[in-house]
Design a protein around this motif. Structure first.
Motif, PDB file in Angstrom:
ATOM      1  N   ASN A 174       0.752  -1.333  -0.001  1.00  0.00           N
ATOM      2  CA  ASN A 174      -0.134  -0.104  -0.027  1.00  0.00           C
ATOM      3  C   ASN A 174       0.815   1.274  -0.036  1.00  0.00           C
ATOM      4  N   LYS A 175       1.074   1.838  -1.173  1.00  0.00           N
ATOM      5  CA  LYS A 175       2.035   2.863  -1.398  1.00  0.00           C
ATOM      6  C   LYS A 175       1.483   4.079  -0.511  1.00  0.00           C
ATOM      7  N   GLU A 176       0.072   4.354  -0.461  1.00  0.00           N
ATOM      8  CA  GLU A 176      -0.560   5.419   0.258  1.00  0.00           C
ATOM      9  C   GLU A 176      -0.100   5.341   1.618  1.00  0.00           C
ATOM     10  N   VAL A 177      -0.310   4.158   2.393  1.00  0.00           N
ATOM     11  CA  VAL A 177       0.177   4.207   3.746  1.00  0.00           C
ATOM     12  C   VAL A 177       1.336   4.311   3.845  1.00  0.00           C
ATOM     13  N   ARG A 178       2.260   3.575   2.902  1.00  0.00           N
ATOM     14  CA  ARG A 178       3.838   3.707   3.176  1.00  0.00           C
ATOM     15  C   ARG A 178       4.202   5.247   3.182  1.00  0.00           C
ATOM     16  N   GLU A 179       3.700   5.838   2.182  1.00  0.00           N
ATOM     17  CA  GLU A 179       4.072   7.261   2.137  1.00  0.00           C
ATOM     18  C   GLU A 179       3.737   8.117   3.327  1.00  0.00           C
ATOM     19  N   TYR A 180       2.582   7.635   3.662  1.00  0.00           N
ATOM     20  CA  TYR A 180       1.764   8.481   4.972  1.00  0.00           C
ATOM     21  C   TYR A 180       3.041   8.454   5.950  1.00  0.00           C
ATOM     22  N   TYR A 181       3.233   7.056   6.425  1.00  0.00           N
ATOM     23  CA  TYR A 181       4.299   7.072   7.767  1.00  0.00           C
ATOM     24  C   TYR A 181       5.588   7.530   7.442  1.00  0.00           C
ATOM     25  N   GLN A 182       6.056   7.453   6.140  1.00  0.00           N
ATOM     26  CA  GLN A 182       7.288   7.997   5.702  1.00  0.00           C
ATOM     27  C   GLN A 182       7.480   9.363   6.202  1.00  0.00           C
ATOM     28  N   GLN A 183       6.450  10.266   5.760  1.00  0.00           N
ATOM     29  CA  GLN A 183       6.302  11.254   5.762  1.00  0.00           C
ATOM     30  C   GLN A 183       6.160  11.720   7.109  1.00  0.00           C
ATOM     31  N   ARG A 184       5.457  11.203   7.715  1.00  0.00           N
ATOM     32  CA  ARG A 184       5.050  11.503   9.184  1.00  0.00           C
ATOM     33  C   ARG A 184       6.082  11.298  10.310  1.00  0.00           C
ATOM     34  N   PHE A 185       6.815  10.073  10.024  1.00  0.00           N
ATOM     35  CA  PHE A 185       7.802   9.912  10.935  1.00  0.00           C
ATOM     36  C   PHE A 185       9.103  10.232  10.525  1.00  0.00           C
ATOM     37  N   LYS A 186       9.581  11.511  10.471  1.00  0.00           N
ATOM     38  CA  LYS A 186      10.850  12.215  10.164  1.00  0.00           C
ATOM     39  C   LYS A 186      11.956  11.622  10.906  1.00  0.00           C
ATOM     40  N   TYR A 187      11.800  11.211  11.946  1.00  0.00           N
ATOM     41  CA  TYR A 187      12.842  10.885  12.856  1.00  0.00           C
ATOM     42  C   TYR A 187      12.531   9.589  13.516  1.00  0.00           C
ATOM     43  N   ILE A 188      13.462   8.710  13.237  1.00  0.00           N
ATOM     44  CA  ILE A 188      13.221   7.313  13.899  1.00  0.00           C
ATOM     45  C   ILE A 188      14.166   6.854  14.485  1.00  0.00           C
ATOM     46  N   MET A 189      14.036   6.255  15.820  1.00  0.00           N
ATOM     47  CA  MET A 189      15.173   5.724  16.714  1.00  0.00           C
ATOM     48  C   MET A 189      14.668   4.218  17.110  1.00  0.00           C
ATOM     49  N   VAL A 190      15.632   3.465  17.019  1.00  0.00           N
ATOM     50  CA  VAL A 190      15.532   2.089  17.210  1.00  0.00           C
ATOM     51  C   VAL A 190      16.301   1.644  18.334  1.00  0.00           C
ATOM     52  N   ASP A 191      15.762   1.196  19.345  1.00  0.00           N
ATOM     53  CA  ASP A 191      16.690   0.638  20.469  1.00  0.00           C
ATOM     54  C   ASP A 191      17.022  -0.932  20.530  1.00  0.00           C
ATOM     55  N   GLU A 192      17.990  -1.239  21.114  1.00  0.00           N
ATOM     56  CA  GLU A 192      18.362  -2.623  21.116  1.00  0.00           C
ATOM     57  C   GLU A 192      18.380  -3.161  19.612  1.00  0.00           C
ATOM     58  N   TYR A 193      18.911  -2.661  18.897  1.00  0.00           N
ATOM     59  CA  TYR A 193      18.814  -3.010  17.486  1.00  0.00           C
ATOM     60  C   TYR A 193      19.452  -4.449  17.225  1.00  0.00           C
ATOM     61  N   GLN A 194      20.502  -4.899  18.161  1.00  0.00           N
ATOM     62  CA  GLN A 194      21.102  -6.199  17.940  1.00  0.00           C
ATOM     63  C   GLN A 194      20.145  -7.269  18.159  1.00  0.00           C
ATOM     64  N   ASP A 195      18.949  -7.026  18.674  1.00  0.00           N
ATOM     65  CA  ASP A 195      17.915  -8.066  18.857  1.00  0.00           C
ATOM     66  C   ASP A 195      16.803  -7.866  17.962  1.00  0.00           C
ATOM     67  N   THR A 196      16.706  -7.186  16.795  1.00  0.00           N
ATOM     68  CA  THR A 196      15.820  -7.168  16.041  1.00  0.00           C
ATOM     69  C   THR A 196      16.124  -8.345  14.795  1.00  0.00           C
ATOM     70  N   ASN A 197      15.127  -8.743  14.237  1.00  0.00           N
ATOM     71  CA  ASN A 197      15.063  -9.914  13.251  1.00  0.00           C
ATOM     72  C   ASN A 197      14.963  -9.320  11.885  1.00  0.00           C
ATOM     73  N   LEU A 198      14.966 -10.253  10.729  1.00  0.00           N
ATOM     74  CA  LEU A 198      15.082  -9.790   9.688  1.00  0.00           C
ATOM     75  C   LEU A 198      14.088  -8.709   9.313  1.00  0.00           C
ATOM     76  N   VAL A 199      12.836  -9.377   9.545  1.00  0.00           N
ATOM     77  CA  VAL A 199      11.631  -8.650   8.902  1.00  0.00           C
ATOM     78  C   VAL A 199      11.553  -7.143   9.911  1.00  0.00           C
ATOM     79  N   GLN A 200      12.015  -7.192  11.142  1.00  0.00           N
ATOM     80  CA  GLN A 200      12.046  -5.893  11.558  1.00  0.00           C
ATOM     81  C   GLN A 200      12.933  -4.630  10.923  1.00  0.00           C
ATOM     82  N   ALA A 201      14.294  -5.382  10.542  1.00  0.00           N
ATOM     83  CA  ALA A 201      15.021  -4.608   9.953  1.00  0.00           C
ATOM     84  C   ALA A 201      14.464  -4.039   8.496  1.00  0.00           C
TER      85      ALA A 201
END
Length: 716
Positions: A206-233
């Motif tokens: 869904n391009k529309e949804v994707r672009e909405y969130y891409q534009q909305r969250f201009k700054y993203i922080m991910v903590d404990e990144y060593q414990d993410t899996n492939l899909v989370q990345a």
DNA sequence: CTGTTTACGATTTTT
DNA sequence: TCGTAAACAG
């Protein structure tokens, strides 16, 4: 104004003030990672970034709330409406706001009990493995399927790597798996893994949804990144795709969730994924005294790591960590509680923690604490929402939100006399098929069923606040409590009052429902206010710290867990777990190594082998205390010189203690036992001589074995 | 089919 | 120790 330059060290400052572009922060244990994130959040707000544009993904809800709160304190004002929480909770909220067509009006989250139940149901439906005693347990099947999804590897490969002996059941397991997928689709159910995959799918398709969130969250922080899996990345990449303002924070040395599909490679690949990625390393440790760091560094020294780290502290003084050797795991509990008694003179209760590998290991300590009337809070192990009565009550709520929710329906009917699984499914089908005759018959036969269904229907018609909703359900359910759980209903009744308490903090029933399964809202409740001792699994202790930390059951089979000795990568994860545990301590670290373990089978004690993670620590880095038969504790005399590194068997002090059951074993302290070779297992380290003719040997890749001398070729 | 009893077995870690 | 799964009785 916040004086960033003075309040942060140069590396932290760099991380907190670079807002644009991708950045990777490699944050050693205790290096002020949270502090850095908090200052960065504050900085963003000061720079005029709208809270609405910030996304903070953390490992637990608690972690993100704490950060937001600290940022607010720093700023002297609220940080506003920052989106924060776990990947799963975030995924659910996005899916809820943009429901894929197939989930509209019917979407429930399954917890692991639901998922296991559903899988069992699928297995029975397909009549697979009936009467086959060696057919893998449903949890095993679920484990394999989930691992296959999380690691995104073929089931075949998973089985070959992790459970070779199940290879024969590959097709059966695969069939159960696809039946399970169908089951979920039919009943509007998502399990934990689905939340992530469905979010990815939504953002991809869904391009529309994707672009909405891409534009909305201009700054993203991910903590404990060593414990993410492939899909989370991939989700992170999808979200940050447009602008690339994404910061990943983590420590490859603290990766402890590979078992559920987390991939350390994610953090190593992050710079490749985001071109122009800036990297910052936080190495100064602000948490622990140097003697503790010396010990933790020595644990890590044995591990291969990608990002070299050299933790140092300017708190040079302080006592060395202690290794305490109780006679058995039973006396260990007493020794732990004695130690806590002494520590309490110096530290507050809430600054003392007992850590362990698995939930059940704290059992004896819990008893001892209760005996002395010392209050504690246990993290890990059973979750509050796992309690049967809570699930009972919530199944009404789930059913009203999602009429197709079969697991909830089963729970509800299971409490009706005369209705078992078979009848339950027939009634469910009758409600779906709108077959008035069948349903009527059932309603006449089981009056309780009518009451239950009427309640759900009437609740569905009203629009109630979560608390009101629960009150209604409880009015209906509480009288049943006595008959369903005759032995301990008062305790459960109390638990349900707590549930109402929790619900009162919510105005959105779906959010309440999902938080209950995705985050543990009870953790917030008793929060810090009470001065409680902490008991916790190491996994649940991630990101936390205490003045005094005691780690128990540091013996082979317990820590490392017996399940993790087989494969090198799992063994390394245990080592990192040990590292995480030890780095939680600020001032005092006590390692408990019982000499023997209570054996369930024989009713006696069996000698225990000290954990390799303790054996491998140079003796100069700790003090050693041993419990005597009389119950007294004395310090072990030891050579003043540093024993040569990594030759633990030469250090007599660390040999397994004599068995309490008599002269069944000889001590290793002679230092004569070295290595040997076995035809099948190869070369291994001799741990213990079991007279007259057996040896306990640790074979790399195979784990501990007891072998007759005749089959071993000794080295001298 | 359900509900109860008995026997056995087995024990990581979490969203 | 606990909880679950097979066995058995209603």
């Amino acid at each position: 104004m916040i004086d960033y330059k003075n309040e942060l060290n140069p590396a932290q400052y760099d991380a907190a003030t670079t807002l644009e572009g991708p950045m990777l922060v490699i944050a050693g244990a205790g290096s002020g990672k949270t502090r850095t994130l908090v200052y960065r959040l504050a900085n963003m707000i000061e720079q005029g970034v709208s809270p609405h544009e910030i996304l903070l993904l953390t490992f637990t809800r608690k972690a993100s709330q704490e950060m937001l709160q600290r940022a607010a304190e720093l700023l002297g004002q609220s940080v506003g409406n920052i989106t924060g929480g776990t990947f799963h909770a975030f995924a659910y909220s996005v899916l809820r706001q943009n429901p894929p067509a197939e989930y509209e009006g019917s979407l429930s989250i399954m917890d692991s009990a639901d998922a296991n139940g559903a899988l069992k149901y699928c297995k029975d439906t397909l009549a697979i493995g009936k009467g086959d005693k060696s057919f893998p347990k449903i949890q095993t099947v679920m484990g394999m399927l989930s691992k296959s999804r999380n690691k995104e590897m073929d089931l075949h490969d998973i089985l070959r790597r992790e459970a070779f002996h199940l290879a024969a059941y590959r097709d059966d397991i695969a069939n159960i798996g696809s039946e399970y997928e169908q089951y979920k689709a039919q009943h509007g159910l998502l399990d934990y893994d689905d939340l992530l995959f469905k979010l990815e799918q939504l953002l991809t398709v869904n391009k529309e949804v994707r672009e909405y969130y891409q534009q909305r969250f201009k700054y993203i922080m991910v903590d404990e990144y060593q414990d993410t899996n492939l899909v989370q990345a991939r989700i992170v990449r999808l979200l940050a795709g447009g602008h690339g303002n994404v910061m990943a924070v983590g420590d490859d040395a603290q990766s402890i969730y590979a078992f559920r599909g987390a991939n350390v490679q994610n953090i190593l690949d992050f710079p490749k994924l985001f071109a122009g990625c800036k990297m910052v390393k936080l190495e100064e440790n602000y948490r622990s005294i140097q003697p503790i760091l010396d010990l933790t560094n020595s644990i890590l020294a044995e591990a291969p790591q990608a990002f070299q780290k050299n933790l140092f502290s300017n708190k040079k003084d302080g006592r060395k960590p202690e290794v305490l050797i109780p006679l058995s795991d039973l006396t260990q509990a007493k020794m732990v509680v004695d130690k806590i008694g002494k520590l309490r003179k110096k530290y507050k209760n809430k600054e003392i923690a007992v850590l362990f590998r698995a939930g059940y290991q704290s059992y004896h300590v819990e008893m001892q604490l209760n005996k002395l009337g010392l209050k504690f809070r246990k993290y890990g192990g059973l979750k509050y929402s796992d309690a049967a009565h809570v699930k009972d009550v919530m199944s009404y709520v789930r059913l009203l939100m999602n009429p197709l929710d079969l697991p909830a329906f089963h729970r509800l009917t299971a409490n009706i006399k005369g209705v078992g699984p078979k009848t339950s499914i027939r009634i469910y089908e009758a409600t779906q098929a709108e077959d008035p005759n069948k349903l009527k018959k059932a309603l006449v036969r089981y009056p309780e069923l009518r009451e239950d269904l009427d309640l759900v229907d009437s609740l569905r018609r009203q629009r109630l606040e979560p608390v009101e909703l629960l009150e209604e359900v409880l009015a209906h359910y509480k009288p049943k409590l006595k008959t369903i759980y005759p032995d301990d209903y008062p305790r459960r009744e109390h638990g349900l009052e707590q549930l109402v308490q929790i619900a009162s903090g919510y105005s959105d029933i779906e959010l309440f429902l999902s938080d209950l399964s995705l985050e543990d809202p009870t953790q917030r409740q008793e929060e810090e206010e009470q001065d409680l001792i902490t008991l916790s699994t190491i996994h649940s202790a991630k990101g936390l710290e205490w003045d005094a930390v005691l780690i128990i059951d540091l013996v082979e089979d317990r820590f490392p867990s017996r399940h993790a000795v087989q494969k090198a990568d799992e063994f390394e994860e245990e080592r990192r777990l040990m590292y995480v545990a030890c780095t939680r301590a600020r001032k005092y670290l006590g390692l408990f190594v019982p000499s023997s373990l209570y054996a369930r089978g024989t009713g006696g004690n069996e000698p225990a082998i000290p954990s390799p993670f303790v054996r491998d620590i140079p003796g100069s880095l700790y003090e050693e205390w041993r419990e005597n038969y009389s119950g007294t504790v004395t310090q072990t005399a030891r050579p003043t010189s540093t024993p040569p590194h990594r030759t633990p068997q030469k250090n007599g002090a660390k040999a397994p203690a004599p068995s309490t059951s008599g002269a069944a074993t000889s001590s290793v302290s002679g230092g004569k036992l070295g290595h040997c070779t076995h035809k099948i297992f190869g070369r291994g380290k001799i741990i213990q001589h079991l007279p007259p003719d057996k040896y306990r040997v640790n074979f790399p890749g195979f784990g501990l074995k007891v072998i007759m001398e005749a089959y071993l070729v000794m080295e001298d």
